[in-house]
Structure formats: structure tokens, C-alpha cells
Design a protein around this motif. Structure first.
Motif, mmCIF file in Angstrom:
data_model
loop_
_atom_site.group_PDB
_atom_site.id
_atom_site.type_symbol
_atom_site.label_atom_id
_atom_site.label_comp_id
_atom_site.label_asym_id
_atom_site.label_seq_id
_atom_site.Cartn_x
_atom_site.Cartn_y
_atom_site.Cartn_z
ATOM 1 N N LEU A 84 -35.276 66.974 28.231
ATOM 2 C CA LEU A 84 -35.443 68.297 27.640
ATOM 3 C C LEU A 84 -35.500 68.210 26.122
ATOM 4 O O LEU A 84 -36.220 68.954 25.458
ATOM 5 C CB LEU A 84 -34.278 69.213 28.048
ATOM 6 C CG LEU A 84 -34.170 69.601 29.516
ATOM 7 C CD1 LEU A 84 -32.875 70.352 29.762
ATOM 8 C CD2 LEU A 84 -35.369 70.444 29.931
ATOM 9 N N GLU A 85 -34.706 67.305 25.575
ATOM 10 C CA GLU A 85 -34.614 67.166 24.124
ATOM 11 C C GLU A 85 -34.233 65.739 23.795
ATOM 12 O O GLU A 85 -33.456 65.118 24.526
ATOM 13 C CB GLU A 85 -33.564 68.128 23.559
ATOM 14 C CG GLU A 85 -33.426 68.071 22.035
ATOM 15 C CD GLU A 85 -32.304 68.943 21.505
ATOM 16 O OE1 GLU A 85 -32.139 68.998 20.275
ATOM 17 O OE2 GLU A 85 -31.597 69.552 22.323
ATOM 18 N N ASP A 86 -34.770 65.212 22.719
ATOM 19 C CA ASP A 86 -34.344 63.892 22.270
ATOM 20 C C ASP A 86 -34.346 63.825 20.753
ATOM 21 O O ASP A 86 -35.132 64.478 20.077
ATOM 22 C CB ASP A 86 -35.194 62.768 22.865
ATOM 23 C CG ASP A 86 -36.661 62.845 22.462
ATOM 24 O OD1 ASP A 86 -37.154 63.959 22.204
ATOM 25 O OD2 ASP A 86 -37.311 61.790 22.403
ATOM 26 N N VAL A 87 -33.391 63.072 20.228
ATOM 27 C CA VAL A 87 -33.295 62.832 18.789
ATOM 28 C C VAL A 87 -33.043 61.339 18.601
ATOM 29 O O VAL A 87 -32.558 60.659 19.499
ATOM 30 C CB VAL A 87 -32.147 63.648 18.139
ATOM 31 C CG1 VAL A 87 -32.446 65.129 18.188
ATOM 32 C CG2 VAL A 87 -30.818 63.341 18.804
ATOM 33 N N ALA A 88 -33.396 60.829 17.434
ATOM 34 C CA ALA A 88 -33.253 59.385 17.214
ATOM 35 C C ALA A 88 -32.998 59.082 15.750
ATOM 36 O O ALA A 88 -33.300 59.889 14.861
ATOM 37 C CB ALA A 88 -34.512 58.649 17.680
ATOM 38 N N VAL A 89 -32.455 57.899 15.521
ATOM 39 C CA VAL A 89 -32.273 57.395 14.169
ATOM 40 C C VAL A 89 -32.454 55.879 14.206
ATOM 41 O O VAL A 89 -32.038 55.215 15.154
ATOM 42 C CB VAL A 89 -30.882 57.786 13.609
ATOM 43 C CG1 VAL A 89 -29.753 57.125 14.397
ATOM 44 C CG2 VAL A 89 -30.777 57.465 12.135
ATOM 45 N N GLY A 108 -31.954 38.976 11.964
ATOM 46 C CA GLY A 108 -31.512 40.337 11.707
ATOM 47 C C GLY A 108 -31.357 41.173 12.958
ATOM 48 O O GLY A 108 -31.387 40.690 14.084
ATOM 49 N N TRP A 109 -31.181 42.450 12.759
ATOM 50 C CA TRP A 109 -30.981 43.417 13.838
ATOM 51 C C TRP A 109 -31.784 44.655 13.461
ATOM 52 O O TRP A 109 -31.487 45.332 12.493
ATOM 53 C CB TRP A 109 -29.495 43.767 13.948
ATOM 54 C CG TRP A 109 -29.039 44.416 15.227
ATOM 55 C CD1 TRP A 109 -28.220 43.871 16.165
ATOM 56 C CD2 TRP A 109 -29.348 45.739 15.699
ATOM 57 N NE1 TRP A 109 -28.001 44.761 17.183
ATOM 58 C CE2 TRP A 109 -28.678 45.920 16.936
ATOM 59 C CE3 TRP A 109 -30.129 46.784 15.207
ATOM 60 C CZ2 TRP A 109 -28.768 47.093 17.663
ATOM 61 C CZ3 TRP A 109 -30.231 47.960 15.932
ATOM 62 C CH2 TRP A 109 -29.554 48.107 17.156
ATOM 63 N N PHE A 110 -32.820 44.927 14.227
ATOM 64 C CA PHE A 110 -33.660 46.096 13.979
ATOM 65 C C PHE A 110 -33.776 46.882 15.281
ATOM 66 O O PHE A 110 -34.015 46.305 16.343
ATOM 67 C CB PHE A 110 -35.057 45.690 13.504
ATOM 68 C CG PHE A 110 -35.049 44.898 12.234
ATOM 69 C CD1 PHE A 110 -35.063 45.537 11.001
ATOM 70 C CD2 PHE A 110 -35.009 43.511 12.270
ATOM 71 C CE1 PHE A 110 -35.041 44.805 9.827
ATOM 72 C CE2 PHE A 110 -34.992 42.770 11.101
ATOM 73 C CZ PHE A 110 -35.009 43.416 9.880
ATOM 74 N N GLY A 111 -33.591 48.176 15.210
ATOM 75 C CA GLY A 111 -33.701 48.971 16.413
ATOM 76 C C GLY A 111 -33.459 50.433 16.144
ATOM 77 O O GLY A 111 -33.622 50.910 15.009
ATOM 78 N N GLN A 112 -33.063 51.148 17.193
ATOM 79 C CA GLN A 112 -32.818 52.573 17.035
ATOM 80 C C GLN A 112 -31.786 53.046 18.043
ATOM 81 O O GLN A 112 -31.550 52.409 19.065
ATOM 82 C CB GLN A 112 -34.096 53.379 17.207
ATOM 83 C CG GLN A 112 -34.615 53.463 18.645
ATOM 84 C CD GLN A 112 -35.788 54.413 18.763
ATOM 85 O OE1 GLN A 112 -36.624 54.511 17.874
ATOM 86 N NE2 GLN A 112 -35.866 55.116 19.883
ATOM 87 N N GLU A 113 -31.171 54.170 17.701
ATOM 88 C CA GLU A 113 -30.309 54.888 18.622
ATOM 89 C C GLU A 113 -30.999 56.201 18.944
ATOM 90 O O GLU A 113 -31.558 56.853 18.055
ATOM 91 C CB GLU A 113 -28.948 55.189 17.986
ATOM 92 C CG GLU A 113 -28.053 56.038 18.896
ATOM 93 C CD GLU A 113 -26.992 56.822 18.134
ATOM 94 O OE1 GLU A 113 -26.103 57.383 18.794
ATOM 95 O OE2 GLU A 113 -27.065 56.898 16.889
ATOM 96 N N SER A 114 -30.970 56.596 20.204
ATOM 97 C CA SER A 114 -31.518 57.899 20.573
ATOM 98 C C SER A 114 -30.558 58.596 21.528
ATOM 99 O O SER A 114 -29.758 57.958 22.220
ATOM 100 C CB SER A 114 -32.901 57.770 21.224
ATOM 101 O OG SER A 114 -32.816 57.036 22.434
ATOM 102 N N LEU A 115 -30.620 59.921 21.528
ATOM 103 C CA LEU A 115 -29.879 60.753 22.457
ATOM 104 C C LEU A 115 -30.893 61.591 23.221
ATOM 105 O O LEU A 115 -31.705 62.299 22.616
ATOM 106 C CB LEU A 115 -28.900 61.661 21.711
ATOM 107 C CG LEU A 115 -27.762 60.966 20.966
ATOM 108 C CD1 LEU A 115 -27.008 61.984 20.106
ATOM 109 C CD2 LEU A 115 -26.814 60.284 21.936
ATOM 110 N N ASP A 116 -30.877 61.496 24.540
ATOM 111 C CA ASP A 116 -31.822 62.213 25.394
ATOM 112 C C ASP A 116 -31.052 63.137 26.319
ATOM 113 O O ASP A 116 -30.184 62.693 27.073
ATOM 114 C CB ASP A 116 -32.657 61.228 26.210
ATOM 115 C CG ASP A 116 -33.460 60.295 25.324
ATOM 116 O OD1 ASP A 116 -34.113 60.784 24.393
ATOM 117 O OD2 ASP A 116 -33.430 59.072 25.563
#
Length: 227
Positions: A84-89, A108-116
Motif C-alpha cells: 500500500l505504501e513504501d518509503v526508503a533511505v 564497503g557496504w552500500f544498500g538501502q532500508e525500506s518500509l513496506d
């Protein structure tokens, strides 16, 4: 990470029933103050705290029927199970100044966090579908740009990150001509009808595990949600 289409609009009634942090899902994302030591927000790749996380366009094919190769793609969850909704950083590890040889350089460490956020019962169904997909696809073969071939094995593990349920999806991809495989990690933690996902870009010699971000991210979300 390529920006994709925004998530469908959330009706007031659906959002109200969707669980913690109604109307302010982004409040549960990692912020500069919540990041684990040594990490930075990467706003160049993923604009911080924006609705419509960059997961790519939605598909009508569910996770249960998607090609096995999709398990190695960052967008598979929201592509095949649109929330329904998602946000990320975006998140990255602050690297020290490079002084050694090429073989000594930290990838290194490259990626993202998201909330769905899903409708009631939807997040648990997505977690179950991910488990079923890995059971169906323990390995698959790929042909890459240029004609090189390779094979990817997929596995699941438990996580100590706090939540109602959680899992870690790991991929190991070999390619012809490369001595070291590419290793990918994606962590999923469900809290009610919200799935927190932390995805680390695959690397050949990773030195920092994905859970270095997943565990504090899950704790930060629970604190913000009052859990």
C-alpha cells in the motif's frame, strides 16, 4: 538502484487498518541519529525518506510464480507483491582513506532500508511467499550481458533482529572467468503489517554483514512505532 514508479495511493480506511505509524511510515526509517557507528545516509542513490521507494514497476505475476532469477533482484518484493505504501533511505559505510593495494581495499557496504506497508494479513503472506520461493528456487542459472554464464544459489537464515518474524535471504553468484563469487544479502523483518527490508549490494569480498544495519534498523522502527 534505479528509481521506479511510486506506490499506489493509500485510501484513508486502508491506511488506518494497516498497522503502526499510520500516516508517518517514514518516521520509522533510519536517520542520521539512528545509524550504527560508521554508517552514513546515501541520499545520492535513494532520496532520504521519500514515499515511493525505488523498487521498480509493479508486476501482475505474484512471488509464487515469478522467475527464480528475480530472487537476486532488489525490486522483487514490491514488484511482485506491491505494498500500500513504501518509503526508503539509502545507507552506506563510511570508508577510510584508501592507502593499501587494490586487493586490500574494503568493498564497503552500500544498500538501502525500506518500509513496506500492506493491508491486514498481507505482510505475513508476503513473508510466507518469500520462503516458498526460496524452497522452489534453491539455485538457478543466468546468462549475463556479453554472453557470460553463471549460477546462483539461494538460501534462507534466521535473524536476531527484533520483530514478529524475520529472515535473511542470501545469494551466491558465480560467473565464468571470476575466481570469487558475488555474495548478496537481504534481510526482512515483519512487524504487524509492515515489512522492514535491508538490502546490501552484492560484493565479492564483503567485510561487513548486512545485519550490521538490519538489527539497529529493526530496533529503531520498533521504538518509533511504540513496540
Amino acid at each position: 538502484m534505479t528509481p521506479g514508479a511510486s506506490s499506489p495511493a493509500v485510501s484513508p480506511s486502508a491506511a488506518a487498518a494497516a498497522g503502526p505509524l499510520h500516516g508517518r511510515l517514514r518516521d520509522g526509517l533510519l536517520t542520521r541519529d539512528r545509524l550504527p557507528k560508521g554508517f552514513l545516509l546515501n541520499t545520492a542513490q535513494v532520496q532520504a525518506a521519500t514515499t515511493g521507494a525505488p523498487h521498480g514497476p509493479a508486476s501482475t505475476v505474484p512471488i509464487a510464480s515469478m522467475p527464480c532469477s528475480e530472487l537476486g533482484v532488489e525490486s522483487f518484493m514490491t514488484r511482485h507483491a506491491p505494498p500500500l505504501e513504501d518509503v526508503a533511505v539509502g545507507v552506506e559505510l563510511e570508508l577510510p582513506e584508501i592507502t593499501g593495494t587494490e586487493d586490500e581495499v574494503d568493498e564497503g557496504w552500500f544498500g538501502q532500508e525500506s518500509l513496506d506497508r500492506y493491508a491486514p494479513g498481507g505482510a505475513a503472506a508476503v513473508m510466507s511467499a518469500i520462503r516458498d520461493a526460496v524452497a522452489r528456487c534453491p539455485s538457478y542459472k543466468d546468462t549475463y550481458v556479453g554472453g557470460d554464464t553463471g549460477e546462483t544459489t539461494v538460501s534462507l537464515a534466521k535473524t536476531d533482529a527484533p520483530g514478529d518474524e524475520g529472515l535473511v535471504l542470501r545469494t551466491r553468484s558465480t560467473m565464468t572467468g571470476l575466481a570469487d563469487p558475488f555474495l548478496g544479502e537481504t534481510g526482512f523483518v515483519r512487524q504487524g503489517d509492515v515489512i522492514l527490508m535491508v538490502q546490501k549490494a552484492s560484493a565479492q569480498k564483503p567485510r561487513v554483514a548486512m545485519e550490521a544495519v538490519l538489527v539497529p534498523a529493526a530496533a529503531a522502527y520498533r521504538a518509533a512505532a511504540g513496540g
